[in-house]
Design an enzyme around this catalytic site. Structure first.
Site, PDB file in Angstrom:
ATOM      1  N   CYS A   1       0.828  -1.393   0.004  1.00  0.00           N
ATOM      2  CA  CYS A   1      -0.111   0.242  -0.405  1.00  0.00           C
ATOM      3  C   CYS A   1       1.137   1.518   0.001  1.00  0.00           C
ATOM      4  CB  CYS A   1      -1.247  -0.008   1.228  1.00  0.00           C
ATOM      5  SG  CYS A   1       0.128   0.335   2.792  1.00  0.00           S
TER       6      CYS A   1
ATOM      7  N   HIS B   1      -2.186   1.482   7.606  1.00  0.00           N
ATOM      8  CA  HIS B   1      -2.573   1.308   5.828  1.00  0.00           C
ATOM      9  C   HIS B   1      -1.768   2.776   5.714  1.00  0.00           C
ATOM     10  CE1 HIS B   1      -4.275  -0.369   2.583  1.00  0.00           C
ATOM     11  NE2 HIS B   1      -4.312   0.769   2.085  1.00  0.00           N
TER      12      HIS B   1
ATOM     13  N   ASP C   1      -8.332   4.399  -2.121  1.00  0.00           N
ATOM     14  CA  ASP C   1      -7.306   3.092  -0.923  1.00  0.00           C
ATOM     15  C   ASP C   1      -7.366   2.054  -2.599  1.00  0.00           C
ATOM     16  OD1 ASP C   1      -6.860   0.317  -0.042  1.00  0.00           O
ATOM     17  OD2 ASP C   1      -9.005   1.084   1.015  1.00  0.00           O
TER      18      ASP C   1
END
Length: 449
Positions: free
Chosen positions: A63, A170, A188
């Site tokens: 991520c 994240h 995201d």
């Protein structure tokens, strides 16, 4: 007798997750309405360049890397390195500064790792941790400011748990803001798991305040913008094998080498020796340890595309030649060439090969180099010269009497004679080394103080 054998259980599989309450899916009817209203308010200017580079991360733990790739490409940062074919373009596989990709696949990256990677790739970073004095109001103003333009990008480091999502730590870029409903658009990169979604700013602040168990510190946000004073490296680069923190996977031999080198730099210089003697001693100390490195270990290396001249323009190769000539005209170059020749004359072929590999030159003494004519002109003297000129000595030692201070004075005098592409090459390498060394020292395993 009948024996019942239970068939092996198949691993659990998922096709995405349902967004929890409190998160509004970007493509839902409500999400579309929020987008329209946010667009009319002027807080979606950052969205379009990011959306043009929106990636789905290649690995579950990527991520941070995928977010950074989105940012770099949306800000039109030239990596100076070939991705595929003739194209220079950022991809996760190219973010090998600060941490090894194999390690990132296993455990992801921390807040500091992300900042290190961003700075290594010529971004200006403004990191803020969500500590005790962290202001929700200030963060909201930052969101408003960054979403009204496209010259910088806001990235948040947060805990998914606070959003009632699965997983924990994240990274995501912020793609817009709705001032009336106080919602931020989270782009995201784990799109196989959750789609882009709108989240209340207050919730994001709580998620950033969560403690990262790997560091014991809260998470936070980073404002990122392009560093226009730096252009890509043309010839040299730090070996990816050095681009990890001591406690997170640096090979034992390179750990030993770096600890030794940093310790020697921090020691008091011999008062009876002049600067040239200190430089010669520094090179001999590095050579002594480099001769023990394995065949796969290297300290510096060269750009892949320069080894393959069909991938680069004639102007690029011309600039590299000019830089090599400028380096060879400095007083440090013949000094190091002589020191290296004396060393080579007393060592076996195997030791010489190891030194060459440590300097990023495979088979440099064998005459069988399979690369362009330009690469055949590279010698260990080029690599040692650039290493000594670009090393950030002040990060290692503040003492005015240390070996580092003497080398700093020597390098400063030489850099006064430097301009153009060589000046940029030295500045860019120094920036990357400084960023990595700061991360090394924070690991508290570096013996220098």
């Amino acid at each position: 007798m009948n024996v019942h054998v239970t068939p092996p259980q198949s691993p659990k599989q998922f096709y995405r997750r349902e967004l929890p309450a409190g998160c509004i899916e970007f493509s839902s009817e409500e999400g579309k309405q929020v987008f329209k209203e946010a667009l009319s308010s002027g807080h979606m200017d950052c969205y379009f360049k990011l959306a043009a580079q929106f990636r789905t991360q290649d690995e579950p733990a990527f991520c941070g890397l995928s977010t950074l790739v989105m940012v770099l490409n949306s800000l039109s940062v030239d990596p100076g390195r070939v991705w595929k074919g003739p194209w220079r373009w950022y991809h996760e596989s190219m973010l090998d500064c600060c941490m090894s990709l194999q390690l990132v696949k296993k455990q992801g990256i921390t807040f500091d790792n992300f900042v290190c990677l961003a700075e290594c790739n010529f971004l200006i970073t403004q990191p803020v941790r969500a500590e005790e004095n962290f202001s929700e109001g200030t963060f909201r103003e930052v969101v408003k400011q960054t979403t009204r333009q496209d010259k910088s990008v806001l990235v948040i480091s947060y805990s998914r748990k606070v959003l009632n999502q699965t997983g924990d730590g994240h990274f995501s870029p912020i793609g817009g803001y709705h001032p009336g409903r106080d919602l931020a658009l989270v782009l995201d990169t784990a799109r196989f798991k959750y789609p882009p979604h709108w989240v209340p700013v207050t919730t994001l602040v709580t998620a950033m305040r969560s403690i990262d168990p790997d560091t014991g510190k809260p998470r936070g946000y980073i404002q990122l913008s392009r560093h226009f004073d730096f252009t890509p490296l043309l010839l040299f680069r730090i070996s990816p094998q050095l681009s990890v923190t001591f406690s997170q996977g640096l090979s034992s031999e390179l750990t030993t080498f770096m600890n030794f080198w940093l310790q020697w730099l921090s020691e008091p210089a011999d008062a009876d020796k002049d600067q040239e003697s200190i430089v010669q001693q520094a090179v001999l100390e590095v050579l002594k340890w480099a001769s023990f490195l394995s065949e796969t270990a290297s300290i510096l290396t060269s750009q892949l595309d320069v080894k393959c001249p069909e991938l680069v323009s004639e102007g690029h190769l011309c600039a590299v030649k000019d830089m090599m000539e400028s380096l060879e005209k400095l007083d440090i170059f013949p000094l190091l060439s002589l020191t290296l020749c004396d060393f080579v004359a007393t060592k076996s072929k195997e030791v010489v090969q190891k030194v060459c590999r440590a300097a990023g030159i495979p088979n440099c003494m064998s005459g069988n180099v399979q690369c362009c004519e330009l690469m055949k002109l590279l010698t260990p003297a080029h690599f040692f010269s650039i290493l000594l000129l670009s090393w950030p000595y002040k990060v290692v030692s503040k003492s005015e009497m240390s070996n580092a201070a003497k080398l700093q004075d020597f390098a400063d005098k030489h850099k006064e004679q430097v301009s153009g592409v060589l000046q940029n090459e030295i500045s860019a390498l120094m920036k990357q080394l400084k960023t990595i060394l700061k991360l090394y020292k924070e690991d508290n395993l570096c013996t220098c103080r």
